[in-house]
Design a protein around this motif. Structure first.
Motif, PDB file in Angstrom:
ATOM      1  N   LEU A 188      -0.602  25.362  -3.838  1.00  8.37           N
ATOM      2  CA  LEU A 188      -0.985  24.218  -3.153  1.00  8.37           C
ATOM      3  C   LEU A 188      -0.158  23.129  -3.260  1.00  8.37           C
ATOM      4  CD1 LEU A 188      -4.386  25.004  -4.607  1.00  8.37           C
ATOM      5  CD2 LEU A 188      -3.923  25.142  -2.308  1.00  8.37           C
ATOM      6  N   LEU A 189      -0.116  22.181  -2.284  1.00  7.08           N
ATOM      7  CA  LEU A 189       0.737  20.971  -2.498  1.00  7.08           C
ATOM      8  C   LEU A 189       0.089  19.577  -1.981  1.00  7.08           C
ATOM      9  CD1 LEU A 189       3.460  19.479  -1.976  1.00  7.08           C
ATOM     10  CD2 LEU A 189       3.396  20.071   0.394  1.00  7.08           C
ATOM     11  N   ASP A 190       0.110  18.849  -3.213  1.00  3.61           N
ATOM     12  CA  ASP A 190      -0.461  17.421  -2.998  1.00  3.61           C
ATOM     13  C   ASP A 190       0.745  16.353  -2.437  1.00  3.61           C
ATOM     14  OD1 ASP A 190      -3.325  17.611  -3.751  1.00  3.61           O
ATOM     15  OD2 ASP A 190      -2.448  18.777  -5.325  1.00  3.61           O
ATOM     16  N   ARG A 191       0.863  16.265  -1.247  1.00  2.43           N
ATOM     17  CA  ARG A 191       2.070  15.517  -0.851  1.00  2.43           C
ATOM     18  C   ARG A 191       2.319  14.190  -1.287  1.00  2.43           C
ATOM     19  NH1 ARG A 191       0.426  16.311   5.484  1.00  2.43           N
ATOM     20  NH2 ARG A 191      -1.483  16.311   4.349  1.00  2.43           N
ATOM     21  N   ALA A 244       2.971  17.735  -7.776  1.00  2.00           N
ATOM     22  CA  ALA A 244       2.751  18.073  -6.103  1.00  2.00           C
ATOM     23  C   ALA A 244       2.556  19.262  -5.931  1.00  2.00           C
ATOM     24  CB  ALA A 244       4.031  17.691  -5.494  1.00  2.00           C
ATOM     25  N   LEU A 245       3.173  20.425  -6.495  1.00  2.00           N
ATOM     26  CA  LEU A 245       2.633  21.731  -6.366  1.00  2.00           C
ATOM     27  C   LEU A 245       1.896  22.204  -7.533  1.00  2.00           C
ATOM     28  CD1 LEU A 245       6.043  23.123  -5.292  1.00  2.00           C
ATOM     29  CD2 LEU A 245       4.072  22.485  -3.936  1.00  2.00           C
ATOM     30  N   THR A 246       0.889  22.998  -7.259  1.00  2.00           N
ATOM     31  CA  THR A 246      -0.066  23.457  -8.104  1.00  2.00           C
ATOM     32  C   THR A 246      -0.278  24.999  -7.692  1.00  2.00           C
ATOM     33  OG1 THR A 246      -1.891  22.551  -7.129  1.00  2.00           O
ATOM     34  CG2 THR A 246      -1.223  21.562  -8.991  1.00  2.00           C
ATOM     35  N   GLY A 248      -9.697  25.290  -0.837  1.00  2.00           N
ATOM     36  CA  GLY A 248      -9.735  23.590  -0.934  1.00  2.00           C
ATOM     37  C   GLY A 248     -10.595  23.334  -2.096  1.00  2.00           C
ATOM     38  N   GLU A 249     -11.186  24.193  -2.630  1.00  2.00           N
ATOM     39  CA  GLU A 249     -12.054  24.025  -3.902  1.00  2.00           C
ATOM     40  C   GLU A 249     -11.547  24.657  -4.900  1.00  2.00           C
ATOM     41  OE1 GLU A 249     -16.071  24.519  -2.814  1.00  2.00           O
ATOM     42  OE2 GLU A 249     -15.971  23.541  -1.079  1.00  2.00           O
ATOM     43  N   GLU A 289       0.756  -1.076   0.065  1.00  2.00           N
ATOM     44  CA  GLU A 289      -0.064   0.115  -0.014  1.00  2.00           C
ATOM     45  C   GLU A 289       1.032   1.165  -0.186  1.00  2.00           C
ATOM     46  OE1 GLU A 289      -3.049  -0.106   2.868  1.00  2.00           O
ATOM     47  OE2 GLU A 289      -3.672   1.944   2.427  1.00  2.00           O
ATOM     48  N   LYS A 290       0.605   2.248  -0.824  1.00  5.99           N
ATOM     49  CA  LYS A 290       1.173   3.327  -0.981  1.00  5.99           C
ATOM     50  C   LYS A 290       0.934   4.299   0.359  1.00  5.99           C
ATOM     51  CE  LYS A 290       1.305   3.286  -5.758  1.00  5.99           C
ATOM     52  NZ  LYS A 290       2.293   3.893  -6.842  1.00  5.99           N
ATOM     53  N   ARG A 291       1.823   5.512   0.426  1.00  4.51           N
ATOM     54  CA  ARG A 291       1.472   6.366   1.502  1.00  4.51           C
ATOM     55  C   ARG A 291       0.422   7.204   1.239  1.00  4.51           C
ATOM     56  NH1 ARG A 291       6.181  10.609   0.900  1.00  4.51           N
ATOM     57  NH2 ARG A 291       5.434  10.786  -1.372  1.00  4.51           N
ATOM     58  N   HIS A 292      -0.414   7.667   2.187  1.00  7.46           N
ATOM     59  CA  HIS A 292      -1.580   8.426   1.772  1.00  7.46           C
ATOM     60  C   HIS A 292      -1.278   9.797   2.874  1.00  7.46           C
ATOM     61  CE1 HIS A 292      -3.494   5.345  -0.034  1.00  7.46           C
ATOM     62  NE2 HIS A 292      -3.388   4.461   0.747  1.00  7.46           N
ATOM     63  N   PHE A 293      -1.768  10.870   2.158  1.00  6.77           N
ATOM     64  CA  PHE A 293      -1.815  12.121   2.812  1.00  6.77           C
ATOM     65  C   PHE A 293      -3.103  12.677   2.657  1.00  6.77           C
ATOM     66  CE2 PHE A 293       2.878  12.194   2.152  1.00  6.77           C
ATOM     67  CZ  PHE A 293       3.216  12.268   3.509  1.00  6.77           C
ATOM     68  N   GLU A 294      -3.854  13.742   3.488  1.00 10.40           N
ATOM     69  CA  GLU A 294      -4.697  14.339   3.165  1.00 10.40           C
ATOM     70  C   GLU A 294      -4.445  15.527   2.151  1.00 10.40           C
ATOM     71  OE1 GLU A 294      -7.116  17.261   5.862  1.00 10.40           O
ATOM     72  OE2 GLU A 294      -6.636  15.350   6.945  1.00 10.40           O
ATOM     73  N   LYS A 295      -5.281  15.866   1.396  1.00  4.52           N
ATOM     74  CA  LYS A 295      -4.724  16.849   0.440  1.00  4.52           C
ATOM     75  C   LYS A 295      -5.756  18.039   0.131  1.00  4.52           C
ATOM     76  CE  LYS A 295      -5.202  15.270  -4.089  1.00  4.52           C
ATOM     77  NZ  LYS A 295      -4.660  14.531  -5.069  1.00  4.52           N
ATOM     78  N   PRO A 296      -5.446  19.066  -0.456  1.00  7.74           N
ATOM     79  CA  PRO A 296      -4.247  19.364  -0.584  1.00  7.74           C
ATOM     80  C   PRO A 296      -3.739  20.342   0.722  1.00  7.74           C
ATOM     81  CG  PRO A 296      -5.519  20.858  -1.593  1.00  7.74           C
ATOM     82  CD  PRO A 296      -6.199  20.092  -0.973  1.00  7.74           C
ATOM     83  N   VAL A 297      -2.386  20.407   0.735  1.00 12.05           N
ATOM     84  CA  VAL A 297      -1.970  21.550   1.921  1.00 12.05           C
ATOM     85  C   VAL A 297      -1.972  22.828   1.228  1.00 12.05           C
ATOM     86  CG1 VAL A 297       0.129  22.398   3.139  1.00 12.05           C
ATOM     87  CG2 VAL A 297      -0.536  19.623   3.020  1.00 12.05           C
ATOM     88  N   VAL A 298      -2.418  23.989   1.996  1.00 11.25           N
ATOM     89  CA  VAL A 298      -2.485  25.367   1.462  1.00 11.25           C
ATOM     90  C   VAL A 298      -1.300  25.951   1.939  1.00 11.25           C
ATOM     91  CG1 VAL A 298      -3.703  27.305   1.172  1.00 11.25           C
ATOM     92  CG2 VAL A 298      -4.971  24.995   1.426  1.00 11.25           C
ATOM     93  N   LEU A 299      -0.025  25.890   1.006  1.00  6.04           N
ATOM     94  CA  LEU A 299       0.993  26.525   1.302  1.00  6.04           C
ATOM     95  C   LEU A 299       1.123  27.953   1.253  1.00  6.04           C
ATOM     96  CD1 LEU A 299       3.812  24.560  -0.383  1.00  6.04           C
ATOM     97  CD2 LEU A 299       3.064  24.408   1.888  1.00  6.04           C
ATOM     98  N   SER A 300       0.065  28.507   0.502  1.00  6.34           N
ATOM     99  CA  SER A 300      -0.153  29.839   0.567  1.00  6.34           C
ATOM    100  C   SER A 300      -1.500  29.953  -0.625  1.00  6.34           C
ATOM    101  CB  SER A 300       0.851  30.686  -0.126  1.00  6.34           C
ATOM    102  OG  SER A 300       0.979  30.503  -1.558  1.00  6.34           O
ATOM    103  N   ASP A 301      -1.925  31.414  -0.751  1.00  2.00           N
ATOM    104  CA  ASP A 301      -3.066  31.726  -1.476  1.00  2.00           C
ATOM    105  C   ASP A 301      -2.803  31.128  -2.955  1.00  2.00           C
ATOM    106  OD1 ASP A 301      -4.516  32.603   0.649  1.00  2.00           O
ATOM    107  OD2 ASP A 301      -3.731  34.766   0.396  1.00  2.00           O
ATOM    108  N   LEU A 302      -1.715  31.096  -3.378  1.00  5.08           N
ATOM    109  CA  LEU A 302      -1.286  30.842  -4.734  1.00  5.08           C
ATOM    110  C   LEU A 302      -0.598  29.396  -4.748  1.00  5.08           C
ATOM    111  CD1 LEU A 302       0.613  34.161  -5.709  1.00  5.08           C
ATOM    112  CD2 LEU A 302      -1.687  33.426  -6.395  1.00  5.08           C
TER     113      LEU A 302
END
Lengths: 982, 434
Positions: A168-171, A228-230, A307-308, A153-166
Motif C-alpha cells: 500500500l502507498l501513502d503518497r 510511504a510503502l507499507t 482500505g481497512e 500548505e503541504k500537498r495532499h493525497f487520498e490515501k492509501p493507494v492499493v498497489l497490490s494485495d500486499l
C-alpha cells in the motif's frame, strides 16, 4: 548518525597488502583532511563509510545502482574547476581527490535538502508505521536545520493507494527517492511500478490495468526510507520500539535467506531481509517475507485488503496445539503420554507383523538439522527401518545430490556458464533467481536454459533449449557431444530445427569454456539440476545430470530441491540408504553401529515405493527383499497434497494400518491420521538449517509454540522412549555437538563454532580447511547501514574464527572427532568425495513415444501454491491462482479450444476439467498445468475415472487443492493426457 | 551600433506565403547545399562548419563544430535534433519549423553527412502540431527527391530521418532528458558524468544533439562557405541569430540580426524592430536570454547582442529570447509567473528543484496576494541559495540538470532590482499593480 555505524569486521579494516608497492586497486585520497585509501571504482560514499565517515543519504542503496537524485549525500569535491558539490553516491574515488563532508557549504546543502524533503512530507510520525525506524526521521534529527521555515500548505493525497494485495502507498509521505521503482525494474526485472506525474506531484504508481504483483514486492516496503510503502500484513499492527528481534534463516525454500524475525507479545509481526553477502543481499521473496502469518495461525478470512485494517481472526485457527488420537473414528485431544503410548503401540504392532521395515517415515524437510538428526536416529537407530525419505516423490535421488560437486550461489553467479536444467527458478527458489538474474543481466554469466517453456530468464539466455518430458538425457548428451540430437528425438515438438540452433550455440559455448588440461572440461560451469515437472519421473533429469557430470568433470552443481531444509534432512540421513553426514549405509555402518548401537541391514524404500507398498501394489514388491510397508510416520509432510500422484497417495493412506502425523498445521492427513502430534514450527525453536549450497546457518527462536506443541527432536526422543529405546539427546546444543562429532560432513561444526560470530553468514559443509575463503570466512566488509535496511534492529557482526591465536579455522583442531579410545573405527567416507558418481539410481529408463492425439503433461511448481504454509497465511492464500492448462495454439486450435474455454484432461489415472489458455510459449505437444494448485470449485472435479474411490478427489470436496496430481502416475517416467473440449 | 545589412541566413524565405513547400524551397536554391555537401568529403563539410564558428543556438552556445569533433574519437551513431522549444517567451525554432521546414531538413541532412550517421531523430515539441506536419511533409518530399533515404543524390551515402513528437514536457528540451524520452522512458535528465551525449548518448551510443536553428544555418554555410559566416558578427559570436522579442514592446516577433553589431536598445526601440515600449512607458527591466536568465535593467540597453558580451555582464544570451518589462509590470508577478512555470515543469527527480520550486512559488504567490512577510525576502533568497549555492552566475547547482539553478534567476533579480516593490506588497497587503 555516525555513532550508529559499525563495521561487521573491525579486524578487517585497512587490510595490509604488504609493505612497499602500492596496490593498483587502491587510490589515496583526502577525506575531511585525513588521508584515506579507497578501492578504485568505488563511490565516495562507500569509501567514506569504510573510513568511518557516514554521509547521510536516502536514494542510495548499496545493492542498487546509484542515481544521485535525493541530493542528501552532496559533498564538496575539489577539482580542476574549483570545488563543487557532488553526490557522493555517484562520484567515484580518484587518486588525489579531496573531499569534504563537513564544510560550511556541505552543511548548508544538507540542511537545505532535508528542509526541502520536509516541505511536503507530513509530520505524522506519531501515527506512521515507520516512526521510530525511519531514515528520514533519524537523519532529520542528526543533520537537519532543526526547524522548518515552511509555513505554506503541504500537498495532499487520498490515501492509501492499493498497489497490490500486499503493498500500500501513502503518497504524501513519499520522498521520491525511487528506491522502490528501481528495485522493481533493476533487481526484480518487473517494472510494474514507476513514477507518474511531474515536479512535486510525482507519485509512485502501478499501471492503470495492472497491479504490483511481483513476487518480490515486499522488498520495496523494506527499503522505503519513509512510511510511504507499507505491507498489508504489518500496516498499523505494531510500533517498532515494541518489537523484539532475532536473526534467523528463512526456510520457506532451500535458498536460506538471512532474515530478522520480529515479534511483539509472542506474536510474529514482521520478517525483514538481512544483507548476507553469500546468499540474499538483503532481498526476500514475498512468500518468505509474509508466510510467518501461518505461524500465528490466524483464521484465513480470504479478505483482500480493502482500505481497512485486516481483522485477524481467532488465533491458532490453523494450528494444531494439542496431541490428538483417533477414538471411534474421531480425533480427540489427549495428553502427550497417551498420544505417545498410542503411537508407540501402533508402530510396534506393525513392526511385529512385518519387521522394522514395515514402518515407513516420510518427510523431514521442515525440520531443523538437529531434529532431522534425532528423527534419523530414531528411525534408523532405534526402530531399525531405512525406509525414510525427506523427499516426497518430488525431488532427486539423494545419493546423486550428494555425489556431485556442489556449487555455491556465489560460484553460480560468477560462473562463466550456467546451465539450468530445472523448473522455473523464480517460482521455486526466488532469491536464487534474483542472484542469477543479476549475473546474466550484467553479462557476467552466460546462461544455457533447458526448460519446457520460457521463463523470466530466457530473454537473457545465450541459448534456450525447449525440452519435452523424458528428453533430458538426449539433450544433455547432444550438448556435451556435438550438438546433434539422437534420431530418437526426431519427433521433437518444435521440429528439431529451432532447438537445434540453440543446441548448437550452447554446445559451442560449453566446448569453449573452462577446459582444464589435466582434469577435463567444465571449469567455471555450474549446472542447476531439478525436477522440471512433477508429471515426469526423476530418472530423466538424474540421467542427464550424470551425463553432464561425466562429460564436464570440472563442472559444479546446484540442485533445485525446493523444500526448506531438504538438504539438511538428506545430510542428517533422512533418505533411504544414507546415514548422517553424507555417508552411505554400508560405508557408515560400523561407525554408526558403534555410536547408535544399530543401523538398518539394507537400503529401504523411498516415498514412492513406500506409498506403492502401502497401497498394496504388488508390482513394487517383486524382487524386493524388504517386507511391505504397513505403518506410516509423516513428519511435516502430507502425501495427500504434496505427492505428485494423488490416487496413489489416497490409496496408500486408506490402506495404511497406522498413520502418525507430526505436524504444526491442520491439513488433510492430519484430519484422518490415527495419531497427530503437534510441533513447534519455524521461529518457535532454535537450531540450524542447511541450504541449497550446503551452507549451515543458525535459526532463531522468537516465539513460544502454542499449547502443547513440542520441537520435533523432543518428540523423536520421547517416542524413542515409548518404543523402548533411548535417543540419548537432551538439548539442541547436545544434538549439535553429537552431529559435529559423528556426522562426517559436519565434523567440527560444534555448538561453539555455530554460535560464534564467525558463522554469521553460515558455514558451507564439509569444511574445507584448505580453502582460504573458508579459513577467513571473509566477504566484502559490510556496514550496518540503517538507511539501507530500515527496521532491522541490529545485525550480528561477522567475526573472526572463534579460536583466538589459531591460524586455521576452528575445525582444524577438531578435525578428528572425539571418540572413545577403544573404538578403532575410521571416519567413513563422504559420498562423492572420491568418486564422481556412485549413485544407485535408475538408469536406462525408456521414454514411451507420444501418440499424436496426446499431449505430454508438464506439472510446474508455482510460488503461491496450496501448501499448508501458504494456505494458512491470510495475506498469501488470496494470491493462489486456480489450476488451468496452458498449451500451444496449434494444439488447442485442433480442438477448437480458445482461451477461457473449459476442457477435460484425461490421463490413464483420471480426468480433470480445467480452463484452457492458449500460450505460444508452450511448445507443441505439451500441456502445462501448475502443480499443487486448487481446482476452481465451479468447474467440478471428475477424477475418479469411474474406477472406484482410489481414483482421486473425494466427491464431497468443492475443489481439490492439488488438482493436477489427480492426473499423474508417479511410477511412470512421463504422463500423457488427452484433451477434450467441453 | 546599428542594424546591419547582413544577409538573412535562416529567414530568407519568410516573405513567401508558401515558404514551407518544396516548390518554393527548390525555387529559392533549396537542396543546392546538400548536393554540394555530398560531393565534398564529410571532413570538408565539418571543416566548413568549424570555420564558421557556429555557436549552438539552443541556449548553452557550445560551438557546433567542436561538438562534432569531440566525437571523432568514436564514430557517431546518432544525430538528434532538439526541437523541443517550450520555454515561455522562446519561439524562434517554432518559426523555423513551421515556416521553413525544408531548410531544417536540409541542414539536418548536411550534418548527418558530415557526421556519417545513418540514423537521425528530429525531436519536436508535441504541441507544434502544424510544425510536425510540415517537417514530416518536408521529409517525405526530401525522400521523394532523393535527398534523404538510401544513396542520397547518388552519393552512395544513405540516411534515415525520423520525426518524433514530444509529449508535453519542458524538461525534454534538456538533451539527456530528450534522449531518455526518445528511448521511450520518462524524461528524467541523466546524471553527469558522462557530461556529453557524444560519449554515451541515445541507447548508450555516441550521439550528437543539435538545435533546430543551428541546423537551419548549415545550408547557407555550405553554399557560402564558413568564412563568409564567420565574417559576420564579432569575436566568438559569428553569423546572425534569431531573437524572439516579447513583452511590453510595440512589435513583438522574431528578428534575425547580425550578432554583436546590434544592441538591446536597437532591438527594443528601433522602429523596424521592437518599435519601443507600449503606451510610451519606460523600460523597467528586460530578460536578455530566456526566463532562466538573470534580468537586466535600463543600464544594460547598450550591451551588444553577443554571447560573451552578455555573459560578462552577468547574464546570458541563452536562447535569444528577450522579454521586456515596463513600468506597468509587477516584478513580483513576473517572478511568480516564471517560477510557476518551473515548478510545473520540474521533472521531480532532484529534491531541491522538486520541492524548492513549489515552495518558492507558494511564497511568491503569498506575497503577490498581499499575505507576504518581510522575512519572506530573505527566505526566498535562502531557498534559492539552497538550489543554486552562492547565487552566482553562471550558477552552481545542487541538482542533476540546470533546470534547478534556473529557478532562482528571476527571483534573485527581482529582489535585487525591485526590493522596494516586494516591500510594498508586504506593507500594503496587496499588489500595487492590481
Amino acid at each position: 548518525m555516525p555513532e550508529e555505524t559499525q563495521t561487521r569486521n573491525d579486524s578487517d579494516h585497512g587490510e595490509s597488502h604488504g609493505e612497499g608497492a602500492p596496490d593498483p586497486g587502491e587510490v589515496t585520497m583526502t577525506l575531511d583532511g585525513r588521508t584515506i585509501s579507497a578501492r578504485r571504482g568505488e563511490v565516495v560514499i562507500k569509501a567514506a563509510e569504510r573510513a568511518g565517515t557516514y554521509i547521510p543519504r536516502f536514494c542510495y542503496h548499496p545493492r542498487m545502482k546509484s542515481v544521485g537524485v535525493c541530493r542528501m549525500c552532496l559533498v564538496e569535491v575539489s577539482g580542476p574547476r574549483g570545488s563543487t558539490l557532488q553526490p557522493s553516491c555517484y562520484v567515484e574515488v580518484a587518486d588525489g581527490m579531496e573531499v569534504s563532508t563537513k564544510s560550511e557549504k556541505v552543511k548548508k546543502a544538507q540542511d537545505g535538502v532535508l528542509e526541502f524533503l520536509l516541505v511536503n512530507h507530513p509530520l505524522d510520525c506519531p501515527v506512521c508505521d515507520k516512526g521510530g525506524e525511519c531514515p528520514l526521521q533519524d537523519q532529520t534529527l542528526a543533520y537537519g536545520p532543526g526547524e522548518s521555515r515552511f509555513i505554506e500548505e503541504k500537498r495532499h493525497f487520498e490515501k492509501p493507494v492499493v498497489l497490490s494485495d500486499l503493498v500500500l502507498l501513502d503518497r504524501e509521505r513519499c520522498i521520491q527517492c525511487s528506491r522502490c521503482t528501481r528495485f522493481a525494474s533493476e533487481v526484480a526485472g518487473e517494472a510494474q511500478i514507476d513514477f507518474a506525474g511531474r515536479g512535486e506531484q510525482v507519485e509512485v504508481a502501478a499501471f492503470p490495468d495492472t497491479k504490483f504483483t511481483s513476487y518480490f514486492s515486499g522488498n520495496t516496503v523494506q527499503i522505503c526510507p519513509v512510511g510511504a510503502l507499507t505491507a498489508s500484513p504489518y500496516r498499523f499492527s505494531a510500533r517498532p520500539w515494541d518489537l523484539d528481534q532475532v536473526e534467523s534463516t528463512c526456510t520457506t525454500c532451500s535458498v536460506g535467506c538471512r532474515v530478522a524475525v520480529q515479534s511483539s507479545l509472542n506474536r510474529l509481526t514482521r520478517i525483514l531481509g538481512i544483507d548476507s553477502e553469500p546468499v540474499n543481499h538483503g532481498w526476500l521473496c514475498d512468500k518468505g517475507r509474509f508466510v510467518f502469518e501461518s505461524v500465528n495461525g490466524d483464521e484465513v478470512s480470504g479478505g483482500r485488503y480493502e482500505g481497512e485494517v485486516r481483522e485477524t481472526g481467532s488465533n491458532l485457527a490453523t494450528r494444531i496445539s494439542e496431541p490428538l488420537v483417533k477414538k471411534d473414528g474421531t480425533l480427540v485431544p489427549v495428553s502427550w503420554n497417551e498420544a505417545l503410548r498410542v503411537a508407540a503401540k501402533g508402530l510396534l504392532k506393525a513392526k511385529e507383523a512385518g519387521g522394522p521395515e514395515a514402518i515407513g517415515v516420510i518427510g523431514g524437510a521442515r525440520l531443523t538439522n538437529e531434529s532431522a538428526y534425532a528423527w534419523a536416529k530414531l528411525a534408523k537407530g532405534v526402530i531399525g527401518t531405512d525406509s525414510v525419505d525427506a523427499q516426497i516423490g518430488d525431488g532427486l535421488s539423494s545419493e546423486l545430490v550428494l555425489s556431485l560437486p556442489r556449487a555455491t550461489i556465489d560460484e553460480a553467479s560468477n560462473a562463466e556458464v550456467v546451465v539450468t536444467l530445472c523448473g522455473d527458478i523464480r517460482e521455486e527458489l526466488p532469491v536464487l533467481f534474483l542472484r542469477l538474474r543479476e549475473s546474466v543481466v550484467a553479462h557476467k554469466t552466460s546462461l544455457i536454459e533447458i526448460a519446457p517453456c520460457p521463463t523470466e530468464l530466457t530473454k537473457f539466455a545465450e541459448a534456450f533449449i525447449a525440452i519435452r518430458p523424458g528428453d533430458a538425457p538426449a539433450i544433455a548428451g547432444a550438448l556435451t557431444r556435438d550438438g546433434r540430437l539422437d534420431a530418437a528425438l526426431s519427433n521433437h515438438p518444435e521440429g528439431a530445427a529451432a532447438s537445434a540452433d540453440a543446441l548448437g550455440i550452447a554446445t559451442r559455448l560449453l566446448a569453449s569454456t573452462g577446459t582444464d588440461k589435466e582434469r577435463g572440461r567444465g571449469r567455471r560451469v555450474v549446472v542447476v539440476v531439478g525436477r522440471q515437472s512433477m508429471a515426469e519421473g526423476s530418472a530423466p533429469v538424474e540421467e542427464a545430470a550424470r551425463i553432464l557430470a561425466r562429460e564436464l568433470p570440472e563442472a559444479k552443481f546446484l540442485f533445485a530441491l525446493r523444500r526448506g531444509n531438504v538438504f539438511g534432512a538428506i545430510d542428517m540421513g533422512l533418505a533411504p540408504g544414507l546415514l548422517p553426514g553424507r555417508v552411505e549405509l554400508d560405508a557408515g555402518r560400523r561407525w554408526f553401529e558403534a555410536a547408535w548401537g544399530a543401523v538398518p541391514d539394507r537400503r529401504g524404500r523411498d516415498t514412492t515405493s513406500m506409498l506403492m507398498s502401502l497401497s498394496g501394489d504388488e508390482s513394487i514388491e517383486e524382487g524386493n527383499e524388504i517386507s511391505p510397508t504397513r505403518a506410516l510416520l509423516a513428519i511435516g509432510a502430507d502425501p495427500l497434497s504434496d505427492f505428485p500422484d494423488r490416487a496413489l497417495a489416497v490409496a496408500a493412506i486408506d490402506r495404511a494400518e497406522f498413520v502418525v502425523a507430526v505436524t504444526g498445521h491442520r491439513g488433510e492427513l492430519a484430519s484422518i491420521a490415527d495419531v497427530v502430534l503437534p510441533v513447534a514450527v519455524s521461529h518457535e525453536r532454535p537450531g540450524t538449517t542447511t541450504n541449497i549450497e550446503g551452507r549451515v546457518t543458525r535459526l532463531g527462536h522468537k516465539v513460544v509454540a502454542p499449547g502443547h506443541a513440542w520441537p520435533d527432536w523432543m518428540i523423536a526422543s520421547e517416542l524413542a522412549g515409548s518404543l523402548g529405546g533411548d535417543l540419548d539427546v537432551d538439548s539442541v546444543e547436545g544434538i549439535r555437538n553429537e552431529i559435529a562429532n559423528l556426522a562426517p560432513a559436519y565434523l567440527g561444526l560444534s555448538n561453539e563454532v555455530m554460535s560464534s560470530s564467525w558463522a554469521r553468514d553460515g558455514v558451507v559443509v564439509p569444511i574445507d580447511v584448505n580453502d582460504e575463503s573458508v579459513r577467513s570466512n571473509r566477504h566484502e566488509v559490510l556496514l550496518v547501514d540503517p538507511v539501507a535496511l530500515p527496521g532491522v534492529d541490529s545485525v550480528e557482526r561477522q567475526g573472526a574464527p572463534p579460536r583466538v591465536g589459531s591460524a586455521g579455522p576452528p575445525v582444524a583442531e577438531s578435525e578428528e572427532p572425539r571418540r572413545d579410545a577403544r573404538d578403532p573405527v575410521e571416519v567413513p567416507q563422504i559420498v562423492g568425495r572420491d568418486r564422481r558418481d556412485n549413485s544407485s539410481g535408475v538408469t536406462g529408463f525408456q521414454t514411451p513415444p507420444a501418440d499424436s492425439y496426446s499431449l505430454r503433461l508438464v506439472a510446474q511448481r508455482c510460488l503461491y501454491d496450496s501448501s499448508s504454509a501458504v494456505a494458512s497465511s491470510p495475506s498469501l492464500s488470496t494470491l493462489v491462482s486456480f489450476a488451468r492448462v496452458r498449451a500451444n495454439g496449434y494444439d488447442l486450435d485442433r480442438l477448437g479450444v480458445k482461451t477461457g474455454d473449459l476442457v477435460k484432461l484425461r490421463s490413464a489415472r483420471g480426468s480433470l476439467v480445467l480452463e484452457a489458455h492458449v500460450d505460444s510459449q508452450v511448445p507443441r505437444g505439451v500441456a502445462v498445468v501448475g502443480f499443487n494448485l486448487p481446482l476452481a470449485a465451479s468447474n467440478g472435479s471428475n477424477g475418479s475415472n469411474g474406477s472406484g474411490g482410489a481414483g482421486g478427489a473425494r466427491d464431497d470436496e468443492d475443489g481439490v487443492i492439488n488438482a493436477v496430481s489427480m492426473l499423474i502416475d508417479a511410477s511412470s517416467v512421463v504422463n500423457d493426457v488427452r484433451m477434450e473440449s467441453l | 551600433m546599428a542594424i546591419t545589412e547582413a544577409p538573412k541566413i535562416v529567414t530568407s524565405r519568410m516573405g513567401y506565403e508558401d515558404s514551407h513547400t518544396i516548390e518554393r524551397y527548390l525555387a529559392t536554391g533549396g537542396y543546392e547545399a546538400l548536393r554540394k555537401a555530398v560531393k565534398m568529403t564529410p571532413e570538408a563539410v565539418a571543416a566548413e562548419v568549424d570555420a564558421a564558428s557556429l555557436l549552438g543556438r539552443g541556449g548553452a552556445g557550445f560551438p557546433a563544430g567542436r561538438k562534432w569533433s569531440m566525437l571523432r574519437k568514436a564514430q557517431t551513431t546518432y544525430l538528434v535534433v532538439n526541437g523541443d522549444e517550450s520555454e515561455p517567451a522562446t519561439f524562434k525554432d517554432h518559426l523555423l519549423v513551421e515556416r521553413d521546414p525544408h531548410q531544417l531538413v536540409e541542414g539536418v541532412l548536411i550534418a548527418a553527412y558530415a557526421l556519417q550517421v545513418t540514423k537521425v531523430f528530429i525531436y519536436l515539441r508535441g504541441e507544434f502540431a502544424l510544425g510536425l506536419e510540415r517537417v514530416q511533409q518536408a521529409l517525405n518530399d526530401a525522400y521523394d527527391k532523393g535527398a534523404a533515404g538510401s544513396d542520397i543524390f547518388h552519393s552512395g551515402y544513405s540516411v534515415d530521418v525520423v520525426v518524433h513528437p514530444g509529449a508535453g514536457a519542458y524538461i525534454c528540451g534538456e538533451e539527456t532528458a530528450l534522449l531518455e524520452s526518445l528511448e521511450g522512458k520518462r524524461g528524467f535528465p541523466r546524471i553527469k558524468p558522462p557530461f556529453f551525449p557524444a560519449a554515451i548518448g541515445l541507447y548508450g551510443e555516441p550521439t550528437v544533439v543539435n538545435n533546430v536553428e543551428t541546423m537551419s544555418n548549415l545550408p547557407w554555410i555550405i553554399n557560402n562557405g564558413g568564412a563568409a559566416f564567420a565574417a559576420l558578427g564579432a569575436g566568438r559570436s559569428t553569423g546572425t541569430r534569431l531573437f524572439a522579442l516579447s513583452g511590453r514592446v510595440k512589435n513583438p516577433g522574431v528578428y534575425e540580426l547580425e550578432m554583436v553589431k546590434t544592441t538591446f536598445r536597437d532591438l527594443i526601440y528601433a522602429p523596424v524592430l521592437g518599435g519601443g515600449i507600449l503606451d510610451g512607458n519606460d523600460l523597467k527591466a528586460f530578460i536578455p536570454g530566456g526566463v532562466s536568465a538573470p534580468w537586466f535593467g535600463p543600464e544594460h540597453l547598450d550591451l551588444p547582442l553577443g554571447q560573451d558580451e552578455v555573459g560578462e555582464a552577468g547574464s546570458m544570451l541563452g536562447s535569444g529570447s528577450i522579454v521586456v518589462m515596463d513600468s506597468s509590470t509587477c516584478a513580483v508577478r513576473a517572478a511568480l509567473r516564471i517560477t510557476k512555470f518551473f515548478a510545473r515543469e520540474s521533472c521531480g527527480q532532484c529534491t531541491p528543484c522538486r520541492e524548492g520550486s513549489g515552495w518558492l512559488k507558494r511564497v511568491l504567490n503569498r506575497i503577490e496576494s498581499g499575505e507576504g512577510r518581510e522575512e519572506d525576502l530573505d527566505l526566498l533568497l535562502d531557498v534559492c541559495d539552497n538550489i543554486a549555492p552562492g547565487l552566482t552566475w553562471p550558477p552552481q547547482q545542487t541538482t542533476i540538470c540546470v533546470l534547478g539553478p534556473s529557478i532562482p534567476s528571476s527571483i534573485h533579480s527581482a529582489i535585487l532590482m525591485f526590493r522596494d516593490e516586494f516591500l510594498h506588497h508586504v506593507k500594503d497587503g496587496a499588489c500595487p499593480y492590481a
